[in-house]
Write a protein that holds these residues in place. Structure first.
Motif, PDB file in Angstrom:
ATOM      1  N   VAL A   1      -4.613   4.001   2.964  1.00  9.23           N
ATOM      2  CA  VAL A   1      -5.660   3.800   1.964  1.00  9.23           C
ATOM      3  C   VAL A   1      -6.554   5.029   1.869  1.00  9.23           C
ATOM      4  O   VAL A   1      -6.978   5.427   0.770  1.00  9.23           O
ATOM      5  N   GLY A   2      -6.839   5.653   3.011  1.00  7.78           N
ATOM      6  CA  GLY A   2      -7.657   6.862   3.007  1.00  7.78           C
ATOM      7  C   GLY A   2      -7.018   7.976   2.203  1.00  7.78           C
ATOM      8  O   GLY A   2      -7.672   8.628   1.372  1.00  7.78           O
ATOM      9  N   TYR A   3      -5.727   8.207   2.417  1.00  5.15           N
ATOM     10  CA  TYR A   3      -5.023   9.229   1.647  1.00  5.15           C
ATOM     11  C   TYR A   3      -4.870   8.812   0.188  1.00  5.15           C
ATOM     12  O   TYR A   3      -4.853   9.662  -0.707  1.00  5.15           O
ATOM     13  N   LEU A   4      -4.758   7.519  -0.068  1.00  6.62           N
ATOM     14  CA  LEU A   4      -4.672   7.027  -1.443  1.00  6.62           C
ATOM     15  C   LEU A   4      -5.954   7.348  -2.206  1.00  6.62           C
ATOM     16  O   LEU A   4      -5.913   7.808  -3.358  1.00  6.62           O
ATOM     17  N   LEU A   5      -7.091   7.142  -1.566  1.00  7.64           N
ATOM     18  CA  LEU A   5      -8.373   7.476  -2.198  1.00  7.64           C
ATOM     19  C   LEU A   5      -8.501   8.978  -2.410  1.00  7.64           C
ATOM     20  O   LEU A   5      -9.036   9.423  -3.439  1.00  7.64           O
ATOM     21  N   LEU A   6      -7.990   9.763  -1.452  1.00  8.61           N
ATOM     22  CA  LEU A   6      -8.026  11.214  -1.603  1.00  8.61           C
ATOM     23  C   LEU A   6      -7.178  11.658  -2.793  1.00  8.61           C
ATOM     24  O   LEU A   6      -7.595  12.520  -3.581  1.00  8.61           O
ATOM     25  N   VAL A   7      -6.000  11.068  -2.928  1.00  7.18           N
ATOM     26  CA  VAL A   7      -5.112  11.408  -4.035  1.00  7.18           C
ATOM     27  C   VAL A   7      -5.787  11.114  -5.375  1.00  7.18           C
ATOM     28  O   VAL A   7      -5.765  11.938  -6.297  1.00  7.18           O
TER      29      VAL A   7
ATOM     30  N   PRO B   1       0.818  -1.233   0.000  1.00  8.96           N
ATOM     31  CA  PRO B   1       0.000   0.000   0.000  1.00  8.96           C
ATOM     32  C   PRO B   1       0.838   1.264   0.000  1.00  8.96           C
ATOM     33  O   PRO B   1       0.453   2.266  -0.606  1.00  8.96           O
ATOM     34  N   SER B   2       2.002   1.236   0.675  1.00  5.62           N
ATOM     35  CA  SER B   2       2.872   2.409   0.697  1.00  5.62           C
ATOM     36  C   SER B   2       3.426   2.695  -0.696  1.00  5.62           C
ATOM     37  O   SER B   2       3.472   3.849  -1.134  1.00  5.62           O
ATOM     38  N   ALA B   3       3.862   1.638  -1.386  1.00  2.60           N
ATOM     39  CA  ALA B   3       4.367   1.815  -2.752  1.00  2.60           C
ATOM     40  C   ALA B   3       3.276   2.371  -3.659  1.00  2.60           C
ATOM     41  O   ALA B   3       3.517   3.284  -4.466  1.00  2.60           O
ATOM     42  N   LEU B   4       2.080   1.847  -3.519  1.00  6.11           N
ATOM     43  CA  LEU B   4       0.955   2.316  -4.334  1.00  6.11           C
ATOM     44  C   LEU B   4       0.649   3.780  -4.042  1.00  6.11           C
ATOM     45  O   LEU B   4       0.339   4.559  -4.961  1.00  6.11           O
ATOM     46  N   PHE B   5       0.770   4.165  -2.784  1.00  2.91           N
ATOM     47  CA  PHE B   5       0.502   5.560  -2.406  1.00  2.91           C
ATOM     48  C   PHE B   5       1.515   6.509  -3.041  1.00  2.91           C
ATOM     49  O   PHE B   5       1.141   7.534  -3.615  1.00  2.91           O
ATOM     50  N   TYR B   6       2.800   6.183  -2.946  1.00  4.68           N
ATOM     51  CA  TYR B   6       3.823   7.088  -3.481  1.00  4.68           C
ATOM     52  C   TYR B   6       3.781   7.162  -5.008  1.00  4.68           C
ATOM     53  O   TYR B   6       4.022   8.226  -5.589  1.00  4.68           O
ATOM     54  N   ILE B   7       3.493   6.051  -5.653  1.00  2.00           N
ATOM     55  CA  ILE B   7       3.370   6.088  -7.112  1.00  2.00           C
ATOM     56  C   ILE B   7       2.179   6.958  -7.519  1.00  2.00           C
ATOM     57  O   ILE B   7       2.269   7.776  -8.448  1.00  2.00           O
ATOM     58  N   SER B   8       1.063   6.796  -6.821  1.00  2.00           N
ATOM     59  CA  SER B   8      -0.119   7.617  -7.108  1.00  2.00           C
ATOM     60  C   SER B   8       0.154   9.083  -6.828  1.00  2.00           C
ATOM     61  O   SER B   8      -0.336   9.965  -7.540  1.00  2.00           O
ATOM     62  N   LEU B   9       0.942   9.351  -5.791  1.00  2.00           N
ATOM     63  CA  LEU B   9       1.315  10.737  -5.482  1.00  2.00           C
ATOM     64  C   LEU B   9       2.147  11.324  -6.622  1.00  2.00           C
ATOM     65  O   LEU B   9       2.030  12.507  -6.948  1.00  2.00           O
ATOM     66  N   GLY B  10       2.978  10.496  -7.243  1.00  2.00           N
ATOM     67  CA  GLY B  10       3.740  10.944  -8.397  1.00  2.00           C
ATOM     68  C   GLY B  10       2.840  11.266  -9.578  1.00  2.00           C
ATOM     69  O   GLY B  10       3.070  12.248 -10.302  1.00  2.00           O
ATOM     70  N   VAL B  11       1.806  10.446  -9.793  1.00  2.00           N
ATOM     71  CA  VAL B  11       0.845  10.731 -10.867  1.00  2.00           C
ATOM     72  C   VAL B  11       0.134  12.054 -10.596  1.00  2.00           C
ATOM     73  O   VAL B  11      -0.064  12.868 -11.510  1.00  2.00           O
ATOM     74  N   LEU B  12      -0.232  12.287  -9.329  1.00  2.00           N
ATOM     75  CA  LEU B  12      -0.892  13.543  -8.970  1.00  2.00           C
ATOM     76  C   LEU B  12       0.012  14.741  -9.263  1.00  2.00           C
ATOM     77  O   LEU B  12      -0.442  15.748  -9.822  1.00  2.00           O
ATOM     78  N   CYS B  13       1.272  14.630  -8.903  1.00  2.01           N
ATOM     79  CA  CYS B  13       2.216  15.716  -9.174  1.00  2.01           C
ATOM     80  C   CYS B  13       2.355  15.943 -10.676  1.00  2.01           C
ATOM     81  O   CYS B  13       2.445  17.087 -11.139  1.00  2.01           O
ATOM     82  N   GLY B  14       2.366  14.865 -11.447  1.00  3.15           N
ATOM     83  CA  GLY B  14       2.446  14.990 -12.890  1.00  3.15           C
ATOM     84  C   GLY B  14       1.218  15.650 -13.478  1.00  3.15           C
ATOM     85  O   GLY B  14       1.309  16.411 -14.449  1.00  3.15           O
ATOM     86  N   VAL B  15       0.063  15.370 -12.888  1.00  5.60           N
ATOM     87  CA  VAL B  15      -1.175  15.988 -13.355  1.00  5.60           C
ATOM     88  C   VAL B  15      -1.175  17.486 -13.054  1.00  5.60           C
ATOM     89  O   VAL B  15      -1.606  18.305 -13.879  1.00  5.60           O
TER      90      VAL B  15
END
Length: 239
Positions: free
Chosen positions: A224-230, A140-154
């Motif tokens: 997971v909560g922050y992942l959904l927010l991202v 879940p941590s890896a998934l969160f940081y990768i998703s955070l990278g997508v958000l930054c790219g967006v």
């Protein structure tokens, strides 16, 4: 499914063909591990905060932050290229396009985790089934940081903006996540950091080596909560 696989393959190749991304994703965190462990090897005792059982997890999170940085740079670069124009004319949904960046980075994160724990074994990390549990718990941590990278790219308009934004993620994971030392015992500051996801991405697996196998449950809801927010922000902004 075939379209998603093709996009994932393309994104994966874009990352691994860049030497700088490989150096920072794999080389730099390992150098940090070696230097710190070499430092404490010359001391009469190792401080509890820097025992290899915890630091091994922290160095994995440190590596995930670099994956987040290069995900942001890849995504923001694609936005300003002919690649995105061709995709807009192709029968590919935006969800498929976004997920391709996440799924293409997960194998890199997995290899990164296994590599770091292998290096930690050299520095006397106890070999046990807990290592495999830690790898699983860190997903879940890896998934969160990768998703955070997508958000930054967006959010970034181009690669020049994505770089500094990604650097903020690295700083936050290091300073607010307890990558190099636990945040417990810092008083009100520790309580404030527990409201952010970064400390939970480390603690989600750090307790495994102390025998606390249920530590996953107390932190996964935050991640997971922050992942959904991202992803909510990603879909709203990219729409």
């Amino acid at each position: 499914m075939r379209k998603l696989f093709v996009l994932c393959k393309r994104n994966f190749k874009e990352i691994v063909r860049e030497p700088i991304s490989l150096i920072f994703c794999f080389g730099f965190p390992i150098v940090m591990l070696v230097l710190l462990q070499a430092l404490f090897a010359n001391l009469p005792f190792t401080p509890e905060n820097f025992r290899i059982e915890r630091y091994a997890v922290g160095i994995c999170i440190f590596g995930y932050a670099f994956i987040s940085l290069f995900t942001a740079m890849l995504f923001s670069g694609d936005k300003n290229s002919e690649f995105i124009n061709r995709l807009h004319m192709a029968p590919i949904s935006k969800t498929t396009f976004l997920l391709s960046y996440v799924l293409s980075m997960l194998p890199i994160a997995l290899f990164q985790t296994l590599l770091f724990f292998a290096c930690a074994l050299i520095f006397k990390l106890p070999f046990s089934v807990n290592i495999l549990l830690a790898v699983l718990y860190l997903f879940p941590s890896a998934l969160f940081y990768i998703s955070l990278g997508v958000l930054c790219g967006v959010l970034a308009k181009n690669e020049k903006q994505a770089g500094p934004i990604g650097s903020i993620i690295i700083s936050c994971s290091t300073m607010l996540g307890g990558v190099f030392m636990p945040i417990e015992g810092m008083g009100a500051f520790s309580t404030a950091m527990q409201l952010l996801p970064f400390a939970h991405t480390v603690d989600i697996a750090a307790g495994v080596f102390s025998g606390n196998l249920l530590c996953f449950l107390s932190h996964v809801l935050w991640v997971v909560g922050y992942l959904l927010l991202v992803w909510t922000i990603i879909l709203l902004v990219y729409r």
